[in-house]
Design an enzyme around this catalytic site. Structure first.
Site, PDB file in Angstrom:
ATOM      1  N   ASP A 300      -7.603   7.880  -2.362  1.00 35.69           N
ATOM      2  CA  ASP A 300      -8.254   6.635  -2.477  1.00 35.69           C
ATOM      3  C   ASP A 300      -9.569   6.846  -2.994  1.00 35.69           C
ATOM      4  OD1 ASP A 300      -5.943   5.371  -1.614  1.00 35.69           O
ATOM      5  OD2 ASP A 300      -6.982   4.947   0.473  1.00 35.69           O
TER       6      ASP A 300
HETATM    7  C1  26A Z   1       1.828  -1.155   1.439  1.00 36.56           C
HETATM    8  N1  26A Z   1       1.331  -0.271   2.456  1.00 36.56           N
HETATM    9  C2  26A Z   1       2.095   0.814   3.021  1.00 36.56           C
HETATM   10  C3  26A Z   1      -0.066   0.246   2.222  1.00 36.56           C
HETATM   11  C4  26A Z   1      -0.798   0.910   2.791  1.00 36.56           C
HETATM   12  C5  26A Z   1      -2.186   1.349   2.849  1.00 36.56           C
HETATM   13  N2  26A Z   1      -2.702   0.339   1.921  1.00 36.56           N
HETATM   14  C6  26A Z   1      -2.028  -0.590   1.240  1.00 36.56           C
HETATM   15  N3  26A Z   1      -0.762  -0.849   1.432  1.00 36.56           N
HETATM   16  N4  26A Z   1      -0.341   2.027   3.548  1.00 36.56           N
HETATM   17  C7  26A Z   1      -1.496   2.886   3.940  1.00 36.56           C
HETATM   18  N5  26A Z   1      -2.599   2.318   3.182  1.00 36.56           N
HETATM   19  C8  26A Z   1      -3.926   2.698   3.248  1.00 36.56           C
HETATM   20  O1  26A Z   1      -3.973   3.829   2.716  1.00 36.56           O
HETATM   21  C9  26A Z   1      -5.271   4.568   3.004  1.00 36.56           C
HETATM   22  C10 26A Z   1      -5.242   6.063   3.020  1.00 36.56           C
HETATM   23  O2  26A Z   1      -4.989   6.327   1.436  1.00 36.56           O
HETATM   24  C11 26A Z   1      -4.282   3.062   4.859  1.00 36.56           C
HETATM   25  O3  26A Z   1      -5.082   1.894   5.225  1.00 36.56           O
HETATM   26  C12 26A Z   1      -5.443   4.116   4.545  1.00 36.56           C
HETATM   27  O4  26A Z   1      -6.929   3.753   4.623  1.00 36.56           O
END
Ligand code: 26A
Length: 345
Positions: A300
């Site tokens: 990210d």
């Molecule tokens: C739909 N899913 C599985 C998700 C996520 C996500 N953000 C949006 N949708 N699963 C994990 N994260 C976020 O990814 C970040 C790390 O790359 C987590 O909240 C974490 O901050």
């Protein structure tokens, strides 16, 4: 930062999640059938994880959610508030207040939809050494509806933006909203950027992913995600990342005047920039193990650093170098957080 940017020049949509992060033994992951460096949606059997982390481990609460992370990092680098606007859905609770405050403090102009009867989404971040595994309980984030984007004030924000970024993760929530933003970007000839986000997106959400792909000007992803896409497409199993990248950019595109670009990261190995059938490599500074706090949010942050330069019209070369800088920085901090002033020139 050189000149002042238009406020709201960048719009993102995603799942606002509060991360609950803790170091755990590998056995913890095994007990829940989870893999290191994966990201999944919580099923019923994962629900005890969150309480277990808080009660039995040294849990930390951190602002999370993939797109919101990227926008916070972009804002940190830009040092000018409200360049980035964010849409997503939260509940009416303390977690929502924390996310709102973290977004505001970072300079992100968050316009949350509120689902009063659903708790704000959380993401368990299970740290095992230099690896992390994510398990998201979307809760209120899953309640996002397209009406939120049709509210006159929000519609105006979308119409006025020049750059659009949405994660593949958001395909699990509301594909019509993604198509809506993608169509606006296309009609106005403005760049629409997307992320493959996690292997499970290609495995289980290929249909909506392929529906939006023709609108995607820049696609981000890491190695595992690119391979998962290739497998789900039935591409030959022996394709390397470069070949997968070339096939990604060659998928059908609506605006053929602006060929798609793929940017594929591979941990501490070089970032690949794929344009047409040309592949360029950008080296990554390898951190010593003792410098690594956790890799949560590295991907990210890469996108955040990239976006900070991209919205200033900088070359792809500068954008990718800034992405690498930002990812390297947040790896040295807990979750997707930064410390001090950015040092990227
Ligand atoms: C739909 N899913 C599985 C998700 C996520 C996500 N953000 C949006 N949708 N699963 C994990 N994260 C976020 O990814 C970040 C790390 O790359 C987590 O909240 C974490 O901050």
């Amino acid at each position: 930062m050189t000149s002042k940017l238009q406020e709201g020049i960048l719009v993102g949509c995603g799942n606002p999640l509060l991360d609950i992060s803790a170091p755990v033994p590998l056995k913890f992951l095994e007990d829940y059938g989870m893999n290191v460096d994966d990201a999944i949606l919580a099923e019923e059997r994962h629900m005890p994880i969150y309480r277990q982390l808080v009660e039995g481990y040294q849990a930390e609460y951190l602002a999370g959610g993939s797109v919101q992370n990227s926008l916070r990092i972009a804002q940190w680098i830009l040092r000018q508030p409200n360049v980035a606007v964010f849409f997503g859905c939260v509940g009416q609770d303390d977690y929502a207040d924390i996310l709102r405050e973290k977004a505001r403090a970072a300079g992100v102009d968050a316009h949350y939809q509120v689902s009063p009867d659903t708790p704000t989404g959380t993401c368990a971040v299970l740290i095992t050494g230099t690896h992390r595994s994510l398990c998201a309980n979307l809760a209120a984030a899953n309640k996002f509806t397209i009406d939120h984007l049709e509210q006159p004030a929000n519609k105006a924000l979308i119409d006025n933006a020049q750059y659009y970024y949405i994660s593949g993760f958001f395909l699990t929530v509301n594909p019509p909203s993604i198509m809506r933003v993608a169509a606006t970007a296309n009609a106005k000839q403005r760049p629409f950027l997307m992320n493959l986000s996690a292997p499970f997106i290609s495995q289980y959400f290929m249909e909506p992913l392929l529906a939006v792909m023709p609108y995607v000007d820049i696609i981000f992803g890491n190695e595992a995600e690119a391979h998962a896409f290739a497998t789900a497409q039935g591409w030959p199993a022996d394709l390397d990342l470069r070949e997968i990248g070339k096939r990604l950019v060659a998928l059908p595109k609506i605006n053929s005047e602006r060929p798609r670009i793929a940017i594929l990261t591979q941990g501490c190995d070089p970032v690949l920039l794929i344009q047409h059938d040309k592949v360029q490599e950008f080296p990554v500074t390898r951190l010593a193990v003792h410098e690594i706090v956790d890799t949560n949010g590295a991907g990210d942050a890469f996108v955040g650093g990239f976006l900070a330069q991209y919205v200033q019209g900088k070359s792809l070369d500068v954008c990718i170098r800034c992405g690498n800088y930002a990812a390297g920085h947040i790896i040295k901090n807990p979750g997707c957080t930064y410390s001090g002033e950015p040092e990227f020139n």
